[in-house]
Design a protein around this motif. Structure first.
Motif, PDB file in Angstrom:
ATOM      1  N   GLU A  21       0.779  -1.126   0.109  1.00 38.84           N
ATOM      2  CA  GLU A  21      -0.127   0.147  -0.025  1.00 38.84           C
ATOM      3  C   GLU A  21       0.958   1.225   0.014  1.00 38.84           C
ATOM      4  N   VAL A  22       2.019   1.356   0.717  1.00 44.28           N
ATOM      5  CA  VAL A  22       2.948   2.267   0.710  1.00 44.28           C
ATOM      6  C   VAL A  22       3.506   2.615  -0.694  1.00 44.28           C
ATOM      7  N   ILE A  23       3.702   1.575  -1.402  1.00 44.52           N
ATOM      8  CA  ILE A  23       4.146   1.571  -2.859  1.00 44.52           C
ATOM      9  C   ILE A  23       3.418   2.234  -3.591  1.00 44.52           C
ATOM     10  N   VAL A  24       1.976   1.658  -3.433  1.00 42.33           N
ATOM     11  CA  VAL A  24       0.987   2.338  -4.266  1.00 42.33           C
ATOM     12  C   VAL A  24       0.843   3.690  -4.102  1.00 42.33           C
ATOM     13  N   ALA A  25       0.806   4.183  -2.767  1.00 44.66           N
ATOM     14  CA  ALA A  25       0.877   5.817  -2.257  1.00 44.66           C
ATOM     15  C   ALA A  25       1.911   6.550  -2.947  1.00 44.66           C
ATOM     16  N   LEU A  26       3.049   6.007  -2.900  1.00 38.89           N
ATOM     17  CA  LEU A  26       4.187   6.598  -3.322  1.00 38.89           C
ATOM     18  C   LEU A  26       3.906   6.700  -4.829  1.00 38.89           C
TER      19      LEU A  26
ATOM     20  N   ASP B 280      -2.359  14.171  -3.134  1.00 42.80           N
ATOM     21  CA  ASP B 280      -1.490  15.168  -2.725  1.00 42.80           C
ATOM     22  C   ASP B 280      -0.989  14.701  -1.390  1.00 42.80           C
ATOM     23  N   THR B 281      -0.491  15.530  -0.583  1.00 43.17           N
ATOM     24  CA  THR B 281       0.248  14.983   0.805  1.00 43.17           C
ATOM     25  C   THR B 281      -0.772  14.564   1.531  1.00 43.17           C
ATOM     26  N   ALA B 282      -2.059  15.188   1.645  1.00 43.84           N
ATOM     27  CA  ALA B 282      -2.957  14.661   2.549  1.00 43.84           C
ATOM     28  C   ALA B 282      -3.533  13.271   2.130  1.00 43.84           C
ATOM     29  N   GLY B 283      -3.859  13.139   0.837  1.00 43.33           N
ATOM     30  CA  GLY B 283      -4.372  11.763   0.253  1.00 43.33           C
ATOM     31  C   GLY B 283      -3.178  10.730   0.365  1.00 43.33           C
ATOM     32  N   TYR B 284      -1.944  11.257   0.156  1.00 44.58           N
ATOM     33  CA  TYR B 284      -0.800  10.273   0.582  1.00 44.58           C
ATOM     34  C   TYR B 284      -0.967   9.614   2.002  1.00 44.58           C
ATOM     35  N   THR B 285      -0.980  10.505   3.007  1.00 44.21           N
ATOM     36  CA  THR B 285      -1.090  10.096   4.371  1.00 44.21           C
ATOM     37  C   THR B 285      -2.075   9.266   4.706  1.00 44.21           C
ATOM     38  N   VAL B 286      -3.315   9.507   4.053  1.00 43.00           N
ATOM     39  CA  VAL B 286      -4.496   8.725   4.385  1.00 43.00           C
ATOM     40  C   VAL B 286      -4.378   7.217   3.959  1.00 43.00           C
ATOM     41  N   ILE B 287      -3.801   7.084   2.564  1.00 39.68           N
ATOM     42  CA  ILE B 287      -3.569   5.833   2.149  1.00 39.68           C
ATOM     43  C   ILE B 287      -2.270   5.007   3.088  1.00 39.68           C
TER      44      ILE B 287
END
Length: 455
Positions: A372-377, A386-393
């Motif tokens: 999931e972190v790889i997907v978020a990156l 954006d930064t907020a969406g990345y943090t949520v994932i």
């Protein structure tokens, strides 16, 4: 020939010290998690969060800067060690799978996988259209791409985290453990295919040629692995294993894993996928298994904890202090957990597995972890998040990996062991150089998974 300057002593010192701190923290928190009756993977995932920007980065930013962000080369070296660790982790896990069982339960694995894929995918896409604007970058035209991306983020599993969790909990020999990994393997293969399509949509738009090429690459790689690749790997590994020393067998296995990972990466898929397939192929050489004990020890004791810890180094959970982001995160987290769990549970029940077996599959499939972190990156790089969406994932990745083990343990304690599992546990302990002290725990009862395989 271009001369490449060697690394400076400053970078090397920072890299070595940072790696030592990361491993020490992961090891200590892993042992703490075990004392709390949690798998070590929970503590290892938390290590990077604590010494990264989320905690230590705010309390003592100078320390974090010197350890991990002093120079790009320093962080790249740590990332490289982590990537090698995850490739070898999924490959070692693949060597523990039982091909005969997987062939017998393939229909169940496909059904569970599709349930765990389609339901959260649909829920994620629907949620992507109703989330508030602050977590959706760009204008209204980006909404569809964002919704598709969120659907993909909701449906992936994490083979590395699932594998480490099953290993820590000594469940890898259980039929449900094997079935969970098989279903997660299918999930991830389709998930990476969908991610490549969404990535194309975010950059150049989706075309029939892009989708067709991605599908053909995936199918072609699997066909080659199941035919010529299987025969070649078995012959090579068997021939090398005939030598008295263990070192040639270990070196050959690592080389095969790296080439498998490089192949899928070159084809536009994740290297983890190729490493897992390589591990499955190595399983065919049964005489090589006992000689890989040293590799398994280094991977599970050093490289895997390092990789899991590095996943948290780029996470900054302080964005959750904003109420709207926190509320969005809660909604996304609920959809992620319920969608994946319900999909896998329904798929298992359709195949007439028991309620406890279905619960175990739903819990096991819910670990998103570093995938999931790889997907978020990827979403951050493509400007889909954006930064907020990345943090949520990223929050979904952490929480699902932490809450899955207790429910998995609760369900597995209510599933009878089998003679097949007892023999598999003896094999696994022998391969790992352990005394099979728990081998006699399982009785001759037959689980629903095995009964379905016999139907």
């Amino acid at each position: 020939m271009t001369f490449v300057a060697p690394l400076t002593s400053h970078v090397m010192v920072g890299f070595i010290v940072g790696l030592g701190v990361l491993l020490l923290t992961a090891w200590l928190l892993g042992r703490l998690a075990e004392r709390c009756r949690m798998p070590a993977v929970v503590g290892e995932l938390t290590a990077g969060v604590l010494i990264g920007p989320s905690v230590l980065g705010h309390l003592a930013p100078g320390v974090t800067g010197r350890l991990f962000t002093g120079s790009p080369e320093q962080m790249h070296l740590i990332d490289a060690v982590g990537q090698v660790g995850v490739l070898l982790l999924v490959a070692v896990t693949g060597t523990h799978l039982d091909p005969s069982l997987l062939r017998r339960v393939r229909a169940t694995a496909v059904t569970v996988s599709l349930g765990g894929l389609l339901l959260p995918l649909a829920a994620g896409i629907a949620l992507g259209y109703v989330l508030p604007v602050p977590v959706v970058p760009g204008g209204p035209g980006d909404r569809t791409v964002f919704a598709l991306f969120l659907g993909v983020a909701m449906c992936v599993s994490a083979i590395p985290v699932i594998a480490k969790t099953l290993t820590d909990m000594r469940l890898l020999h259980r039929n449900i453990g094997q079935l969970t990994l098989a279903a997660a393997f299918i999930d991830d293969a389709l998930g990476w295919l969908l991610l490549s399509v969404v990535a194309a949509a975010a950059t150049a738009g989706v075309s029939a040629g892009t989708v067709t090429a991605s599908v053909l690459y995936l199918v072609g790689f699997l066909l080659f692995a199941a035919t010529l690749g299987r025969v070649l790997v078995r012959k090579v590994m068997t021939a090398i294993a005939d030598r008295p020393a263990d070192t040639p067998t270990v070196a050959t296995a690592v080389i095969l894993v790296l080439f498998g990972a490089a192949t899928t990466l070159a084809l536009g898929m994740e290297p983890v996928f190729g490493a897992f397939v390589a591990g499955l192929l190595i399983t065919g050489a049964r005489t090589a298994q006992p000689k890989l004990a040293g590799l398994r020890t280094v991977v599970t004791g050093v490289l895997a904890p390092l990789f899991l810890a590095t996943a948290g180094l780029r996470m900054d959970l302080t964005a959750l202090a904003r109420p709207q982001v926190a509320l969005t995160a809660a909604v996304v987290l609920a959809v992620a957990i319920v969608g994946k769990f319900a999909g896998a549970y329904l798929g298992a029940r359709l195949r007439k597995l028991t309620r406890w077996e279905a619960l175990a599959l739903g819990a096991g499939m819910n670990s998103r972890g570093v995938i999931e972190v790889i997907v978020a990156l990827t979403g951050l790089r493509l400007k889909v998040l954006d930064t907020a969406g990345y943090t949520v994932i990223v929050l979904v990745a952490i929480v699902t990996s932490v809450v899955a083990p207790p429910l998995l343990r609760h369900a597995m304690n209510r599933i009878a062991g089998t003679e097949d599992e007892r023999l598999r546990e003896i094999d696994h302990d022998t391969w790992n150089g352990l005394t099979p002290v728990n081998a006699a725990r399982s009785g001759p009862a037959q689980s629903t998974v095995e009964r379905k395989a016999d139907d």
